[in-house]
Design a protein around this motif. Structure first.
Motif, PDB file in Angstrom:
ATOM      1  N   VAL A  92      15.135  35.363  -5.951  1.00 10.85           N
ATOM      2  CA  VAL A  92      13.946  34.574  -5.613  1.00 10.85           C
ATOM      3  C   VAL A  92      12.844  34.760  -6.668  1.00 10.85           C
ATOM      4  O   VAL A  92      12.122  33.815  -7.008  1.00 10.85           O
ATOM      5  CB  VAL A  92      13.455  34.924  -4.186  1.00 10.85           C
ATOM      6  CG1 VAL A  92      13.345  36.423  -3.992  1.00 10.85           C
ATOM      7  CG2 VAL A  92      12.127  34.298  -3.884  1.00 10.85           C
ATOM      8  N   GLN A  93      12.763  35.982  -7.233  1.00  9.52           N
ATOM      9  CA  GLN A  93      11.722  36.270  -8.232  1.00  9.52           C
ATOM     10  C   GLN A  93      11.919  35.482  -9.524  1.00  9.52           C
ATOM     11  O   GLN A  93      10.977  35.268 -10.278  1.00  9.52           O
ATOM     12  CB  GLN A  93      11.706  37.762  -8.564  1.00  9.52           C
ATOM     13  CG  GLN A  93      11.071  38.651  -7.514  1.00  9.52           C
ATOM     14  CD  GLN A  93      12.043  39.129  -6.449  1.00  9.52           C
ATOM     15  OE1 GLN A  93      13.200  38.694  -6.417  1.00  9.52           O
ATOM     16  NE2 GLN A  93      11.588  39.992  -5.569  1.00  9.52           N
ATOM     17  N   ILE A 127       9.622  28.661  -8.946  1.00 10.00           N
ATOM     18  CA  ILE A 127       9.141  27.852  -7.830  1.00 10.00           C
ATOM     19  C   ILE A 127       7.744  28.251  -7.402  1.00 10.00           C
ATOM     20  O   ILE A 127       7.338  29.394  -7.518  1.00 10.00           O
ATOM     21  CB  ILE A 127      10.038  28.001  -6.577  1.00 10.00           C
ATOM     22  CG1 ILE A 127      10.525  29.439  -6.462  1.00 10.00           C
ATOM     23  CG2 ILE A 127      11.160  27.006  -6.567  1.00 10.00           C
ATOM     24  CD1 ILE A 127      10.970  29.781  -5.105  1.00 10.00           C
ATOM     25  N   PHE A 171      -2.722  36.864   0.040  1.00 10.17           N
ATOM     26  CA  PHE A 171      -2.721  38.328   0.068  1.00 10.17           C
ATOM     27  C   PHE A 171      -4.069  38.799   0.607  1.00 10.17           C
ATOM     28  O   PHE A 171      -5.108  38.585  -0.027  1.00 10.17           O
ATOM     29  CB  PHE A 171      -2.479  38.883  -1.343  1.00 10.17           C
ATOM     30  CG  PHE A 171      -1.240  38.323  -1.986  1.00 10.17           C
ATOM     31  CD1 PHE A 171      -0.028  38.315  -1.299  1.00 10.17           C
ATOM     32  CD2 PHE A 171      -1.274  37.788  -3.261  1.00 10.17           C
ATOM     33  CE1 PHE A 171       1.120  37.793  -1.876  1.00 10.17           C
ATOM     34  CE2 PHE A 171      -0.133  37.263  -3.848  1.00 10.17           C
ATOM     35  CZ  PHE A 171       1.063  37.272  -3.149  1.00 10.17           C
ATOM     36  N   TYR A 175      -2.560  37.606  -9.505  1.00 18.36           N
ATOM     37  CA  TYR A 175      -1.398  38.413  -9.106  1.00 18.36           C
ATOM     38  C   TYR A 175      -0.103  37.751  -9.595  1.00 18.36           C
ATOM     39  O   TYR A 175       0.839  38.414  -9.996  1.00 18.36           O
ATOM     40  CB  TYR A 175      -1.383  38.546  -7.589  1.00 18.36           C
ATOM     41  CG  TYR A 175      -0.256  39.392  -7.032  1.00 18.36           C
ATOM     42  CD1 TYR A 175      -0.341  40.781  -7.021  1.00 18.36           C
ATOM     43  CD2 TYR A 175       0.890  38.802  -6.496  1.00 18.36           C
ATOM     44  CE1 TYR A 175       0.675  41.557  -6.496  1.00 18.36           C
ATOM     45  CE2 TYR A 175       1.911  39.577  -5.974  1.00 18.36           C
ATOM     46  CZ  TYR A 175       1.803  40.944  -5.977  1.00 18.36           C
ATOM     47  OH  TYR A 175       2.820  41.714  -5.457  1.00 18.36           O
ATOM     48  N   LYS A 195       2.360  29.832 -11.818  1.00 17.69           N
ATOM     49  CA  LYS A 195       3.510  30.086 -12.691  1.00 17.69           C
ATOM     50  C   LYS A 195       3.962  28.819 -13.415  1.00 17.69           C
ATOM     51  O   LYS A 195       5.009  28.825 -14.046  1.00 17.69           O
ATOM     52  CB  LYS A 195       4.675  30.645 -11.859  1.00 17.69           C
ATOM     53  CG  LYS A 195       4.825  32.153 -12.019  1.00 17.69           C
ATOM     54  CD  LYS A 195       6.202  32.658 -11.648  1.00 17.69           C
ATOM     55  CE  LYS A 195       6.662  32.212 -10.264  1.00 17.69           C
ATOM     56  NZ  LYS A 195       7.883  32.884  -9.832  1.00 17.69           N
ATOM     57  N   SER A 200       4.802  37.062  -2.200  1.00 17.05           N
ATOM     58  CA  SER A 200       4.772  38.018  -3.307  1.00 17.05           C
ATOM     59  C   SER A 200       6.087  37.979  -4.086  1.00 17.05           C
ATOM     60  O   SER A 200       6.095  37.995  -5.315  1.00 17.05           O
ATOM     61  CB  SER A 200       4.503  39.423  -2.772  1.00 17.05           C
ATOM     62  OG  SER A 200       4.633  40.363  -3.800  1.00 17.05           O
ATOM     63  N   TYR A 201       7.213  37.902  -3.353  1.00 16.81           N
ATOM     64  CA  TYR A 201       8.510  37.816  -4.042  1.00 16.81           C
ATOM     65  C   TYR A 201       8.554  36.559  -4.915  1.00 16.81           C
ATOM     66  O   TYR A 201       9.031  36.580  -6.038  1.00 16.81           O
ATOM     67  CB  TYR A 201       9.679  37.772  -3.050  1.00 16.81           C
ATOM     68  CG  TYR A 201       9.783  38.971  -2.141  1.00 16.81           C
ATOM     69  CD1 TYR A 201       9.231  40.197  -2.513  1.00 16.81           C
ATOM     70  CD2 TYR A 201      10.436  38.886  -0.916  1.00 16.81           C
ATOM     71  CE1 TYR A 201       9.320  41.299  -1.664  1.00 16.81           C
ATOM     72  CE2 TYR A 201      10.527  39.983  -0.076  1.00 16.81           C
ATOM     73  CZ  TYR A 201       9.961  41.176  -0.451  1.00 16.81           C
ATOM     74  OH  TYR A 201      10.049  42.260   0.387  1.00 16.81           O
ATOM     75  N   MET A 202       8.032  35.459  -4.360  1.00 18.61           N
ATOM     76  CA  MET A 202       8.078  34.202  -5.115  1.00 18.61           C
ATOM     77  C   MET A 202       7.077  34.191  -6.261  1.00 18.61           C
ATOM     78  O   MET A 202       7.128  33.332  -7.121  1.00 18.61           O
ATOM     79  CB  MET A 202       7.872  33.021  -4.166  1.00 18.61           C
ATOM     80  CG  MET A 202       9.132  32.763  -3.369  1.00 18.61           C
ATOM     81  SD  MET A 202       9.074  31.307  -2.344  1.00 18.61           S
ATOM     82  CE  MET A 202       8.029  31.857  -1.041  1.00 18.61           C
ATOM     83  N   LYS A 238       7.406  39.183  -7.996  1.00 20.61           N
ATOM     84  CA  LYS A 238       7.259  40.627  -7.835  1.00 20.61           C
ATOM     85  C   LYS A 238       8.362  41.184  -6.921  1.00 20.61           C
ATOM     86  O   LYS A 238       8.765  40.552  -5.962  1.00 20.61           O
ATOM     87  CB  LYS A 238       5.891  40.955  -7.216  1.00 20.61           C
ATOM     88  CG  LYS A 238       4.721  40.329  -7.972  1.00 20.61           C
ATOM     89  CD  LYS A 238       4.547  40.950  -9.362  1.00 20.61           C
ATOM     90  CE  LYS A 238       3.242  40.548 -10.012  1.00 20.61           C
ATOM     91  NZ  LYS A 238       3.354  39.334 -10.840  1.00 20.61           N
TER      92      LYS A 238
END
Lengths: 282, 222
Positions: A74-75, A79, A89, A100, A144, B126-128, B131
């Motif tokens: 997924v990282q 996407i 967060f 972040y 991203k 956070s994973y996406m 991280k």
């Protein structure tokens, strides 16, 4: 070109269901994913994001995200994801939420300017309204510069005027960042305004796929307009029958013949259409 | 009757040292265990869970006895460490182990539930963002539940501070070496030095009150 060919057994509230989706998407498209709740829309998004596994293949351009042998983490998939409940967060300010994802202060400032959030960049998420939080979430998803932007009912928790404003911003960002966007939505006006293609899922299968107008317009034959509603009651008044139907937030009465009255039953979902030539708008 | 000042200072310092090292262990070992236990599908989860929770329901003296068997020079674990000249029995190490084992369930269980309650979608966001799980734990989850984390640390530390049963078995209650405050009170009463016992108890009450006030403020702010 994005090729999706996946299947997965789901154990939903309606028992077992096989999610089976074979979809080719052009890059830069804005797809609205519609269908009743429990039809597999969210699961499809999560499979694309890599948050859930499934059998099959996902190819994005030259990259393989998933096939028989590999499944990209997924990282590592490019996407952006926008959740219905914002998922910001909580321990970070607006600006920190964006940074972040990527340490690109210029891009963060640019995104905040586009969404009119510049003034709020040092605020904590818990002090923002729902609409503001969802805009931050949208900005964060684009940090991203993702190839694909996935949105799971991003606007369903917001009031209508805020929705309209955010729809404009989503469209603006979709065009500026040239993402391929897939958005789960229940709102026909939203789909019509934003999407150039609407895909309808039912029980895990695609049942309709076409332009927003083709899929959403319910008229058939020479009908000028038609609405879907629930039949609440059928009353006999002298020799005629009157059907009472709830359409949206309104109640309407329609005269029906005796034969029609017998074939209809209360609680049924019906479609009310007319060939009236010149309806007025006031 | 005159009170020997060393009789107060030594146990107090020893207790502070024990609790201090336990505190570091709670953070370094307790937090990762709580995180691991928050995964419902973890293999051997039941084993880890039992291991952590057991000191909470098992009599401390019995836990101490089992640890004595395990950590003794001829014990399963003790013989391994003996090769490196590390011993646990009747030493400061033993006191730390005793405090740590007693406080661990109070550190892990509430923290585990706080981590489990943390929204899944925020973790996924956070994973996406590219991280990993560890990065997400350290920079998103723990800072967001820091009040729960501090509360767990306080409760676990107070338990470690008041620990008697396991400490007695592992530490041996050697005066001037392994007599923590609670044991020093016992020794004082045993020797008829009631004033010393009173002063030591008073110090414990004050420290406990400080912890209690800290806990109260954490809960109030929530």
């Amino acid at each position: 070109m994005i090729k999706i060919d996946i299947q997965k057994m789901l154990h939903g509230s309606n028992g077992q269901m096989n999610l089976q989706v074979d979809l080719n998407i052009n890059e830069g498209d804005f797809i609205a994913l519609a269908g009743r709740s429990g039809s597999g829309k969210t699961t499809l998004l999560r499979i694309l994001a890599g948050l859930e596994n499934a059998k099959g293949e996902i190819k994005v351009g030259e990259e393989t995200w998933q096939d028989k042998l590999t499944c990209k983490a997924v990282q590592k998939r490019g996407i952006g994801f926008v959740f219905q409940d914002y998922a910001l967060f909580p321990n970070m300010s607006v600006m920190e939420n964006l940074l972040y994802v990527a340490k690109d202060r210029d891009l963060a400032k640019h995104l905040l300017r586009l969404t009119e959030l510049e003034e709020l960049q040092n605020r904590m998420p818990s002090t923002l309204s729902g609409g503001q939080q969802q805009r931050v979430s949208l900005c964060r998803a684009l940090m991203k510069r993702p190839k694909m932007l996935l949105m799971d009912e991003p606007l369903s928790a917001l009031d209508p005027s805020m929705r309209a404003k955010l729809q404009q911003e989503i469209l603006l960002l979709h065009r500026e960042f040239e993402t391929t966007t897939i958005m789960v939505s229940h709102d026909p006006s939203e789909m019509y305004r934003l999407a150039n293609r609407v895909v309808v899922l039912e029980n895990g299968k695609i049942t309709q796929d076409g332009s927003a107008k083709d899929v959403l317009l319910k008229t058939s034959g020479s009908q000028k307009f038609s609405f879907e509603g629930e039949l609440l009651d059928i009353k006999k008044v002298d020799v005629i029958y009157i059907a009472i139907i709830a359409i949206g937030q309104q109640i309407v009465e329609v005269v029906v013949s005796e034969n029609e009255a017998k074939s209809l039953h209360v609680g049924q979902i019906v479609r009310v259409g007319t060939k009236a030539f010149a309806p007025t708008i006031s | 009757m005159e009170i020997d000042l060393q009789g107060i200072i030594n146990p107090t310092l020893l207790t502070f040292k024990t609790v201090g090292v336990s505190l570091v262990l709670f953070l370094a070992v307790g937090v990762p265990i709580a995180y691991l236990l928050s995964f419902k599908k973890l293999r051997f989860r039941w084993f880890l869970d039992t291991f952590v929770t057991l000191p909470l329901i098992f009599p401390p003296i019995a836990v101490g006895f089992f640890l004595l068997l395990l950590l003794g020079k001829n014990g399963f674990i003790g013989s391994f460490f003996a090769r490196f000249d590390i011993s646990f029995i009747f030493t400061f190490n033993g006191l730390v182990i005793a405090g740590f084992v007693a406080g661990l369930p109070l550190m892990v269980k509430p923290l585990q539930s706080a981590i489990e309650l943390f929204p899944m979608s925020i973790k996924e966001a956070s994973y996406m963002s590219g991280k990993g799980a560890f990065y997400t734990l350290v920079f998103i989850i723990l800072p967001s539940i820091k009040k729960s984390l501090f509360a767990c640390l306080i409760i676990a530390s107070t338990r470690a501070m008041g620990e008697v049963g396991i400490t007695l078995m592992l530490g041996g209650n050697i005066i001037g070496k392994t007599d923590t405050m609670s044991l020093a009170i016992y020794n004082a009463v045993f020797d008829g030095e009631h004033e010393l016992a009173l002063v030591l108890s008073g110090v414990l009450v004050i420290i406990s009150l400080i912890f209690f006030v800290g806990l109260h403020f954490l809960q109030k702010e929530r």
